[in-house]
Structures are given as structure tokens and as C-alpha cells.
Design a protein around this motif. Structure first.
Motif, PDB file in Angstrom:
ATOM      1  N   ARG A  27      20.919   4.211   9.221  1.00  9.64           N
ATOM      2  CA  ARG A  27      21.572   5.519   9.165  1.00  9.64           C
ATOM      3  C   ARG A  27      21.511   6.151  10.535  1.00  9.64           C
ATOM      4  NH1 ARG A  27      19.769  10.722   8.158  1.00  9.64           N
ATOM      5  NH2 ARG A  27      17.691   9.929   7.610  1.00  9.64           N
ATOM      6  N   ILE A  28      22.673   6.618  11.012  1.00 11.45           N
ATOM      7  CA  ILE A  28      22.789   7.197  12.351  1.00 11.45           C
ATOM      8  C   ILE A  28      23.337   8.607  12.222  1.00 11.45           C
ATOM      9  CG2 ILE A  28      23.869   6.952  14.620  1.00 11.45           C
ATOM     10  CD1 ILE A  28      24.036   3.945  12.464  1.00 11.45           C
ATOM     11  N   ALA A  29      22.652   9.570  12.805  1.00 19.43           N
ATOM     12  CA  ALA A  29      23.114  10.953  12.791  1.00 19.43           C
ATOM     13  C   ALA A  29      24.241  11.143  13.791  1.00 19.43           C
ATOM     14  CB  ALA A  29      21.959  11.896  13.126  1.00 19.43           C
ATOM     15  N   LEU A  30      25.221  11.957  13.439  1.00 16.79           N
ATOM     16  CA  LEU A  30      26.276  12.293  14.394  1.00 16.79           C
ATOM     17  C   LEU A  30      25.736  13.201  15.494  1.00 16.79           C
ATOM     18  CD1 LEU A  30      29.418  12.814  12.123  1.00 16.79           C
ATOM     19  CD2 LEU A  30      28.438  10.710  13.056  1.00 16.79           C
ATOM     20  N   ARG A  31      24.751  14.011  15.188  1.00 18.54           N
ATOM     21  CA  ARG A  31      24.094  14.811  16.219  1.00 18.54           C
ATOM     22  C   ARG A  31      23.274  13.855  17.097  1.00 18.54           C
ATOM     23  NH1 ARG A  31      22.439  20.089  16.715  1.00 18.54           N
ATOM     24  NH2 ARG A  31      24.598  20.448  16.086  1.00 18.54           N
ATOM     25  N   GLY A  32      23.728  13.682  18.329  1.00 22.55           N
ATOM     26  CA  GLY A  32      23.017  12.843  19.271  1.00 22.55           C
ATOM     27  C   GLY A  32      23.222  11.355  19.106  1.00 22.55           C
ATOM     28  N   ALA A  33      24.040  10.910  18.141  1.00 21.39           N
ATOM     29  CA  ALA A  33      24.198   9.474  17.846  1.00 21.39           C
ATOM     30  C   ALA A  33      22.823   8.821  17.673  1.00 21.39           C
ATOM     31  CB  ALA A  33      24.994   8.769  18.939  1.00 21.39           C
ATOM     32  N   GLU A  34      21.929   9.528  16.989  1.00 22.71           N
ATOM     33  CA  GLU A  34      20.525   9.135  16.907  1.00 22.71           C
ATOM     34  C   GLU A  34      20.254   8.287  15.669  1.00 22.71           C
ATOM     35  OE1 GLU A  34      16.069  11.183  17.100  1.00 22.71           O
ATOM     36  OE2 GLU A  34      17.837  12.426  16.770  1.00 22.71           O
ATOM     37  N   LEU A  35      19.631   7.140  15.880  1.00 19.28           N
ATOM     38  CA  LEU A  35      19.185   6.291  14.772  1.00 19.28           C
ATOM     39  C   LEU A  35      18.095   7.024  13.998  1.00 19.28           C
ATOM     40  CD1 LEU A  35      19.258   3.433  13.419  1.00 19.28           C
ATOM     41  CD2 LEU A  35      17.418   2.813  15.011  1.00 19.28           C
ATOM     42  N   LYS A  36      18.321   7.221  12.707  1.00 22.25           N
ATOM     43  CA  LYS A  36      17.372   7.942  11.872  1.00 22.25           C
ATOM     44  C   LYS A  36      16.637   7.036  10.900  1.00 22.25           C
ATOM     45  CE  LYS A  36      17.792  12.215  13.256  1.00 22.25           C
ATOM     46  NZ  LYS A  36      16.628  12.936  13.819  1.00 22.25           N
ATOM     47  N   SER A  37      17.211   5.885  10.595  1.00 25.32           N
ATOM     48  CA  SER A  37      16.578   4.985   9.645  1.00 25.32           C
ATOM     49  C   SER A  37      17.093   3.573   9.870  1.00 25.32           C
ATOM     50  CB  SER A  37      16.876   5.428   8.200  1.00 25.32           C
ATOM     51  OG  SER A  37      16.393   4.487   7.263  1.00 25.32           O
ATOM     52  N   TRP A  38      16.200   2.606   9.756  1.00 22.68           N
ATOM     53  CA  TRP A  38      16.559   1.179   9.739  1.00 22.68           C
ATOM     54  C   TRP A  38      15.621   0.509   8.752  1.00 22.68           C
ATOM     55  CZ3 TRP A  38      15.002  -2.827  13.970  1.00 22.68           C
ATOM     56  CH2 TRP A  38      15.549  -4.077  13.644  1.00 22.68           C
ATOM     57  N   ARG A  39      16.200   0.091   7.649  1.00 23.93           N
ATOM     58  CA  ARG A  39      15.420  -0.517   6.578  1.00 23.93           C
ATOM     59  C   ARG A  39      15.818  -1.989   6.438  1.00 23.93           C
ATOM     60  NH1 ARG A  39      17.985   3.735   4.932  1.00 23.93           N
ATOM     61  NH2 ARG A  39      19.316   2.555   3.481  1.00 23.93           N
ATOM     62  N   VAL A  40      14.822  -2.839   6.376  1.00 22.07           N
ATOM     63  CA  VAL A  40      15.051  -4.261   6.158  1.00 22.07           C
ATOM     64  C   VAL A  40      14.191  -4.691   4.984  1.00 22.07           C
ATOM     65  CG1 VAL A  40      15.030  -6.579   7.146  1.00 22.07           C
ATOM     66  CG2 VAL A  40      15.445  -4.613   8.638  1.00 22.07           C
ATOM     67  N   GLY A  41      14.832  -5.225   3.942  1.00 22.13           N
ATOM     68  CA  GLY A  41      14.085  -5.619   2.756  1.00 22.13           C
ATOM     69  C   GLY A  41      13.309  -4.479   2.138  1.00 22.13           C
ATOM     70  N   GLY A  42      13.861  -3.269   2.234  1.00 26.84           N
ATOM     71  CA  GLY A  42      13.210  -2.096   1.662  1.00 26.84           C
ATOM     72  C   GLY A  42      12.119  -1.499   2.520  1.00 26.84           C
ATOM     73  N   LYS A  43      11.870  -2.054   3.691  1.00 24.70           N
ATOM     74  CA  LYS A  43      10.815  -1.561   4.565  1.00 24.70           C
ATOM     75  C   LYS A  43      11.418  -0.718   5.690  1.00 24.70           C
ATOM     76  CE  LYS A  43       7.668  -5.391   3.625  1.00 24.70           C
ATOM     77  NZ  LYS A  43       6.913  -6.534   4.192  1.00 24.70           N
ATOM     78  N   GLU A  44      10.936   0.507   5.846  1.00 24.07           N
ATOM     79  CA  GLU A  44      11.422   1.406   6.883  1.00 24.07           C
ATOM     80  C   GLU A  44      10.715   1.104   8.198  1.00 24.07           C
ATOM     81  OE1 GLU A  44      13.491   3.437   8.941  1.00 24.07           O
ATOM     82  OE2 GLU A  44      13.905   4.097   6.870  1.00 24.07           O
ATOM     83  N   LEU A  45      11.510   0.895   9.248  1.00 24.78           N
ATOM     84  CA  LEU A  45      10.964   0.571  10.561  1.00 24.78           C
ATOM     85  C   LEU A  45      10.947   1.765  11.504  1.00 24.78           C
ATOM     86  CD1 LEU A  45      12.699  -2.889  11.127  1.00 24.78           C
ATOM     87  CD2 LEU A  45      10.490  -2.416  10.059  1.00 24.78           C
ATOM     88  N   VAL A  46      11.847   2.709  11.325  1.00 26.83           N
ATOM     89  CA  VAL A  46      12.021   3.809  12.279  1.00 26.83           C
ATOM     90  C   VAL A  46      11.151   5.002  11.906  1.00 26.83           C
ATOM     91  CG1 VAL A  46      13.694   5.483  13.193  1.00 26.83           C
ATOM     92  CG2 VAL A  46      14.344   3.083  12.909  1.00 26.83           C
ATOM     93  N   TRP A  47      10.514   5.560  12.902  1.00 23.90           N
ATOM     94  CA  TRP A  47       9.747   6.798  12.759  1.00 23.90           C
ATOM     95  C   TRP A  47      10.687   7.913  12.321  1.00 23.90           C
ATOM     96  CZ3 TRP A  47       5.363   9.397  12.463  1.00 23.90           C
ATOM     97  CH2 TRP A  47       5.264  10.697  12.967  1.00 23.90           C
ATOM     98  N   ARG A  48      10.302   8.629  11.275  1.00 27.22           N
ATOM     99  CA  ARG A  48      11.189   9.640  10.708  1.00 27.22           C
ATOM    100  C   ARG A  48      11.119  10.979  11.415  1.00 27.22           C
ATOM    101  NH1 ARG A  48      13.433   8.817   5.618  1.00 27.22           N
ATOM    102  NH2 ARG A  48      13.811   6.588   5.348  1.00 27.22           N
TER     103      ARG A  48
END
Length: 298
Positions: A27-48
């Protein structure tokens, strides 16, 4: 899942785009084109993000990286451009989308002109492919004169990694120098260096390392692995990003794997933006591309 816009709630500017492939989604926010979430196999990798430590997740850095000394100077005029530029606070336009890909664009406008007097467009593209995520930055000079710029990625990842226990390490692709620049007051780069406990290509991560960012300018390698020995790992491979940085805050449960084309002002620098070390100069109509690939290995 098809790529889609997810609107914010209660009028809050938090619209985002989602992309997916196989068992992975981002999931990428339009504000800042910032990556907000990257989930692989149900596991969240990105700091929220958390105001206690750091409220952001993965800001895009443009048109400078790092701190400036009281803004920038262009043709004798000073502009109040601050830490990491303005891309992270601007709203990007979603210009292309597919199930596994999204392309977002920022163009020069009245707000950016007041901070950085150049015509440009900045494209940030995300592509997901199962356990891999690609982030591409494309900068174009749309003005009539030369344009200096720097750009960077600043993604924060959960530390410990999902499913990991014990010590984590960063393993560089090449033997980097076992010392990094001392950061002077105001975030400026001093000529002094401090040692770090790098052994060959491997750095064992401890909270005490991160009183300051660890900046590897003109890195010898173009990639690294953030890993729990015997456990999962997150690999970063870079294209046209000469500088690497690792950053966290003491006791914070995240690690930023940063990739830069430029860096903060040297402690003794107070010149024109064209003369700032490590800036890239684009001729009218010229463009530049930098990219990173992140690979999750559970």
C-alpha cells in the motif's frame, strides 16, 4: 486484487493505492508516494510509524537528501528548503496503475517553486512480484536551464524481522569502511569519523549503534542483507544509488535501509546548490533513474 485507490476517512488526506501479486501486497500513500505497508504471506515488513519514535514509514527524499545549512542558495538567493526536501509532504498524482504496479508523479508547483526554483517532474514507481518489491525513481528536468538535485529512499522495516529471534545483522555485499562520518550539530556532515564494529562484511546490530545514522558514502557495494542468522532476511539491491545509510533510534523497533544519490551539507559548506557535493546536474530535457529491489526471504 486489482490496484485501487483507498480513500481516507473523516476527510483526512490519506488516500492510497494498493498493488498485489500472489501472496504479497503493498500500500502506497499518495501523500509523498510513501510506502505504508508491504505484506508477504501475511507478514508485515514495513514500520507503520509511531510518534514515540518516528511517525513516518518510508519517505521519498527529493530534491535534497539530509540537512541543509539554513536552506539552499541558488543564484545568490536563499530558499528555505529543509531536511530531505519536500517530496514527502506533497500530494502525488496516480498516473498509471495495474494489478502489480503503480506509477505516481509530482510536478513543480507554486509550493515547490518557493523552496526549489526549478521545473521538474518526479516519478516514483512501485512494482510487486511475489516476495520482491521494486521502487524506481525517475527525475526529469523540464526547465530551460540546468537543474541540480539529489534523491533517496528511506524505508523503515520492522526490527526484529517477522518470525525472527536473536541478534540481527547487516551483511554488506562488499567490505565497507569500518568508520562513518560524525554528524555535526544541525545534521551536517563533519570531516571527522567514528569507528563502528564492522567485521569484514558483517555488522551486528545493537541499539547503541544508532545515536547517529551510519552513513556509508560512496559505498563499495551496491547491496546488503538485513538478516537474523539462521532465520529470515530482507535483501536490498541498488542501481544508481552511490550512498547507503542505516538509521534507527535507540530502543526503537525499526531499521531504515536508506539509499541516496546525495547527502547532507558538509559542516563547512555554505555555497550554491550547484556546488554542493554529490548533487547531480541535469541538462534541460535530461532525466535520471535510480532503483532499488527488496527481496523477502522467510
Amino acid at each position: 486484487m486489482i490496484a485501487r485507490i483507498v480513500a481516507g476517512l473523516k476527510g483526512r488526506m490519506s488516500a492510497s493505492v494498493e498493488i498485489a501479486c500472489g501472496g504479497a501486497a503493498a500500500r502506497i500513500a499518495l501523500r509523498g508516494a510513501e510506502l505504508k505497508s508491504w505484506r508477504v504471506g501475511g507478514k508485515e515488513l514495513v514500520w507503520r510509524g509511531d510518534d514515540k519514535f518516528w511517525p513516518e514509514s518510508a519517505p521519498i527524499l527529493f530534491p535534497v537528501v539530509g540537512w541543509t545549512r539554513d536552506g539552499i542558495v541558488v543564484a545568490g538567493k536563499r530558499y528555505p528548503l529543509g531536511l530531505h526536501g519536500f517530496a514527502r509532504s506533497e500530494d502525488f498524482l496516480l498516473v498509471e496503475q495495474e494489478e502489480d504496479r503503480a506509477l505516481l508523479r509530482l510536478r513543480a508547483n507554486q509550493r515547490t517553486d518557493a523552496l526549489y526554483p526549478f521545473d521538474f517532474h518526479l516519478d516514483v514507481e512501485y512494482i510487486i512480484n511475489n516476495n520482491e518489491l521494486y521502487i524506481l525513481i525517475h527525475v526529469m528536468n523540464e526547465g530551460a536551464g540546468a537543474m541540480p538535485f539529489a534523491c533517496g529512499l528511506h524505508p523503515g522495516f520492522n526490527w526484529p524481522l517477522p518470525g525472527a529471534v536473536g541478534d540481527h545483522v547487516v551483511r554488506f555485499d562488499a567490505e565497507e569502511r569500518a568508520e562513518v562520518p560524525v554528524i555535526a550539530p544541525g545534521g551536517l556532515f563533519s570531516a571527522r569519523r567514528r569507528p563502528i564494529p564492522l567485521r569484514g562484511r558483517e555488522l551486528v546490530l545493537t541499539p547503541e549503534l544508532f545515536e547517529e545514522a551510519l552513513c556509508f558514502l560512496d559505498a563499495r557495494g551496491a547491496g546488503l542483507d538485513f538478516a537474523a542468522p539462521g532465520g529470515p532476511s530482507l535483501r536490498m539491491e541498488l542501481e544508481n544509488f552511490p550512498h547507503l545509510a542505516l538509521w534507527s533510534r535507540p530502543g526503537a523497533p525499526f531499521l531504515c535501509l536508506e539509499a541516496w544519490t546525495g547527502h547532507g551539507d558538509p559542516e563547512d559548506f555554505d555555497g550554491d546548490l550547484f556546488a554542493k557535493p554529490s548533487m547531480r546536474i541535469l541538462a534541460p530535457g535530461e532525466s535520471a533513474r535510480s532503483a532499488a529491489r527488496f527481496i523477502w526471504r522467510p
